[in-house]
Design an enzyme around this catalytic site. Structure first.
Site, PDB file in Angstrom:
ATOM      1  N   TYR A 246     -33.446  11.057 -25.258  1.00 56.36           N
ATOM      2  CA  TYR A 246     -32.019  10.797 -25.445  1.00 56.36           C
ATOM      3  C   TYR A 246     -31.783   9.317 -25.173  1.00 56.36           C
ATOM      4  O   TYR A 246     -31.776   8.880 -24.024  1.00 56.36           O
ATOM      5  CB  TYR A 246     -31.213  11.667 -24.484  1.00 56.36           C
TER       6      TYR A 246
ATOM      7  N   LYS B 186     -33.149  11.114 -30.097  1.00 59.47           N
ATOM      8  CA  LYS B 186     -31.725  11.088 -30.419  1.00 59.47           C
ATOM      9  C   LYS B 186     -31.115   9.801 -29.881  1.00 59.47           C
ATOM     10  O   LYS B 186     -31.367   9.413 -28.740  1.00 59.47           O
ATOM     11  CB  LYS B 186     -31.023  12.302 -29.796  1.00 59.47           C
TER      12      LYS B 186
ATOM     13  N   LYS C 132     -27.531   7.960 -29.005  1.00 57.70           N
ATOM     14  CA  LYS C 132     -26.087   8.053 -28.828  1.00 57.70           C
ATOM     15  C   LYS C 132     -25.455   6.834 -29.483  1.00 57.70           C
ATOM     16  O   LYS C 132     -25.678   5.693 -29.066  1.00 57.70           O
ATOM     17  CB  LYS C 132     -25.737   8.085 -27.335  1.00 57.70           C
TER      18      LYS C 132
ATOM     19  N   ASP D 131     -25.803  10.297 -33.004  1.00 60.05           N
ATOM     20  CA  ASP D 131     -24.582  10.967 -32.555  1.00 60.05           C
ATOM     21  C   ASP D 131     -23.523   9.931 -32.179  1.00 60.05           C
ATOM     22  O   ASP D 131     -23.514   9.421 -31.059  1.00 60.05           O
ATOM     23  CB  ASP D 131     -24.895  11.856 -31.342  1.00 60.05           C
TER      24      ASP D 131
ATOM     25  N   ASN E  75     -20.325  10.490 -31.800  1.00 56.40           N
ATOM     26  CA  ASN E  75     -19.190  11.128 -31.111  1.00 56.40           C
ATOM     27  C   ASN E  75     -17.858  10.846 -31.803  1.00 56.40           C
ATOM     28  O   ASN E  75     -16.900  10.373 -31.178  1.00 56.40           O
ATOM     29  CB  ASN E  75     -19.113  10.710 -29.652  1.00 56.40           C
TER      30      ASN E  75
ATOM     31  N   GLU F  92     -24.927  13.900 -36.043  1.00 61.53           N
ATOM     32  CA  GLU F  92     -24.104  14.713 -35.133  1.00 61.53           C
ATOM     33  C   GLU F  92     -22.698  14.138 -34.984  1.00 61.53           C
ATOM     34  O   GLU F  92     -22.531  12.960 -34.650  1.00 61.53           O
ATOM     35  CB  GLU F  92     -24.791  14.776 -33.763  1.00 61.53           C
TER      36      GLU F  92
ATOM     37  N   ASN G  37     -21.182  19.257 -31.189  1.00 62.04           N
ATOM     38  CA  ASN G  37     -20.761  19.855 -29.931  1.00 62.04           C
ATOM     39  C   ASN G  37     -19.306  19.455 -29.648  1.00 62.04           C
ATOM     40  O   ASN G  37     -18.841  19.536 -28.525  1.00 62.04           O
ATOM     41  CB  ASN G  37     -21.653  19.417 -28.760  1.00 62.04           C
TER      42      ASN G  37
ATOM     43  N   ASP H 114     -23.980  24.932 -25.603  1.00 61.13           N
ATOM     44  CA  ASP H 114     -23.947  24.457 -24.225  1.00 61.13           C
ATOM     45  C   ASP H 114     -23.413  25.585 -23.346  1.00 61.13           C
ATOM     46  O   ASP H 114     -22.232  25.912 -23.403  1.00 61.13           O
ATOM     47  CB  ASP H 114     -23.055  23.223 -24.115  1.00 61.13           C
TER      48      ASP H 114
ATOM     49  N   HIS I 167     -26.893  21.212 -26.213  1.00 59.26           N
ATOM     50  CA  HIS I 167     -26.223  19.992 -25.794  1.00 59.26           C
ATOM     51  C   HIS I 167     -26.471  19.743 -24.306  1.00 59.26           C
ATOM     52  O   HIS I 167     -26.717  20.664 -23.535  1.00 59.26           O
ATOM     53  CB  HIS I 167     -24.718  20.139 -26.069  1.00 59.26           C
TER      54      HIS I 167
ATOM     55  N   ASN J 209     -25.269  17.145 -20.804  1.00 59.84           N
ATOM     56  CA  ASN J 209     -24.501  16.113 -20.148  1.00 59.84           C
ATOM     57  C   ASN J 209     -25.287  15.718 -18.905  1.00 59.84           C
ATOM     58  O   ASN J 209     -26.337  16.302 -18.633  1.00 59.84           O
ATOM     59  CB  ASN J 209     -23.100  16.622 -19.786  1.00 59.84           C
TER      60      ASN J 209
END
Length: 421
Positions: free
Chosen positions: A146, A190, A192, A220, A222, A245, A268, A292, A319, A321
């Site tokens: 990640y 992945k 972010k 991803d 977001n 994503e 997600n 999740d 997912h 966190n």
């Protein structure tokens, strides 16, 4: 066997300055550790968010669980609903997991208690939780590296305080990926996104593809992009991404992008509760759901979600966190039992730099975690470690996650905007 006492302990642990579309991680991440104590040393464990509004609800529910049979999780749900009522709607403080609703709040509160009940059930019958969820379909659960754009260190901290250093360009992202894959053996990656202009993040993906030609890649942002931008990025990353994503906000926007995207769209943020499934799936807004258990209501309900995804031909991942080892153990037991798990799961474990509450933390090697053979979740709490992390919580001064507020300390002009580009 009945629950005699419920203990909820808020904890805090150091968190690096990881950037995302909402801002940047604060120096401390918050979690809550749940213990369902049944006497004679028998304890069921759960882990969840540590934000103050969520803690208030956990502490309200805890006393109502005295006398609960851990095998009766229908009774558990009834007790949670009785305490919370039908109108509870606390904001989702993570900011990156979609909106909140009364139903989602109930499921968020239910989850750590349900996980702890399953841990107790497994200990009482002498079987791992994966066996209670239908049995193993794999002995090791794959996880993904990640990657984050990040500062070298939190402002004011020594610049060498963070072993991963700065990553604000493709070279920094590739260096981070090399370290993560070299240390943990991750076989997928992945990134972010939603932090830098889209073209710069495309450059990072291209650099990753060159450096890791055999690793599946994911991006991803977001929901940081408009539909138009999302379509352009999807077209320019054709053949590079395993999935894209949450490029844009909302089911409608995702459905528009999905109609032309050459890769599946994952989420997600738009399919985050049972009420989102009919429309999200019928409109083909997503091709992969990042399940999740922390907000889908626990392990069994997440397994139900995976079965629904199978019916619709939707892929499944998990997912993550910022989390500790109880959550990693729960994800691993769940992932071991899901035939539908078609993509390596996310995990923040490397970013916790060894902080944990477990006596023997699970290890990531060859990009995966071996499913513990011990009963229940297969992990034990370290009381001294729990006490240290609770002391962190008492002293750190943070009571709710606020990536945007923390970013604004250093960039007063920053605003969380979705979409931004």
């Amino acid at each position: 066997m009945r629950v005699l006492e419920t203990v909820v302990t808020p904890v805090a642990f150091p968190d690096p300055p990881l950037l995302n579309s909402a801002g940047v991680h604060e120096p401390w991440a918050l979690r809550a550790i749940v213990e369902l104590r049944c006497g004679d040393g028998l304890v069921g464990l759960g882990e969840t968010y540590g934000d103050a509004p969520h803690l208030r609800l956990l502490n309200a529910v805890g006393p109502a669980l005295t006398g609960l049979d851990p095998f009766d999780t229908h009774a558990l749900l009834r007790r949670v609903r009785t305490v919370l009522g039908e109108d509870t709607d606390t904001p989702d403080r993570r900011g990156l997991t979609g909106g909140s609703s009364p139903h989602k709040t109930t499921l968020r509160v239910l989850s750590p208690f349900e996980t702890a009940c399953l841990d107790l059930e497994g200990q009482l019958v002498g079987r791992p939780v994966a066996d209670l969820l239908g049995g193993r379909v794999r002995d090791r659960v794959p996880y993904s590296a990640y990657l984050f754009h990040k500062w070298a260190a939190h402002p004011g901290a020594p610049q060498d305080a963070d072993p991963y250093g700065e990553a604000l360009d493709p070279d920094g992202i590739v260096a981070q990926a090399r370290r993560l894959t070299g240390t943990y053996g991750f076989r997928s990656i992945k990134l972010k996104g939603g932090v830098l202009p889209p073209d710069r993040e495309i450059e990072a993906i291209r650099a990753l593809r060159e450096a890791f030609p055999d690793h599946p890649l994911r991006l991803d942002p977001n929901a940081a992009w408009t539909v138009e931008t999302s379509r352009r990025v999807a077209a320019e990353t054709e053949g590079l991404l395993e999935y894209l994503e949450d490029p844009t906000p909302g089911i409608d926007g995702m459905a528009e992008v999905a109609r032309t995207a050459p890769m599946p769209l994952a989420t997600n943020m738009v399919v985050v509760a049972p009420e989102d499934i009919p429309r999200g799936f019928a409109e083909r807004a997503v091709g992969v759901v990042l399940a999740d258990h922390h907000y889908w209501g626990g392990l069994r309900r997440t397994a139900e979600l995976a079965a629904i995804c199978r019916t619709w031909g939707i892929g499944v991942s998990m997912h993550s966190n910022s989390h500790l080892g109880i959550s990693l153990a729960a994800m691993t037991q769940l992932g071991a039992s899901l035939p539908e798990l078609s993509y390596a799961a996310d995990t923040h474990t490397p970013w916790q730099y060894g902080a944990d509450v477990l006596a023997e933390p699970l290890r990531i090697s060859d990009g995966s975690v071996a499913v513990p053979d011990r009963p229940g979740l297969g992990v034990r709490l370290d009381p001294d470690a729990l006490a240290r992390l609770h002391e962190n919580y008492l002293r750190c001064g943070i009571r709710e996650r606020d990536d945007t507020g923390y970013m604004r300390r250093f960039d007063p002009s920053f605003r969380k905007r979705r979409p931004r580009w």
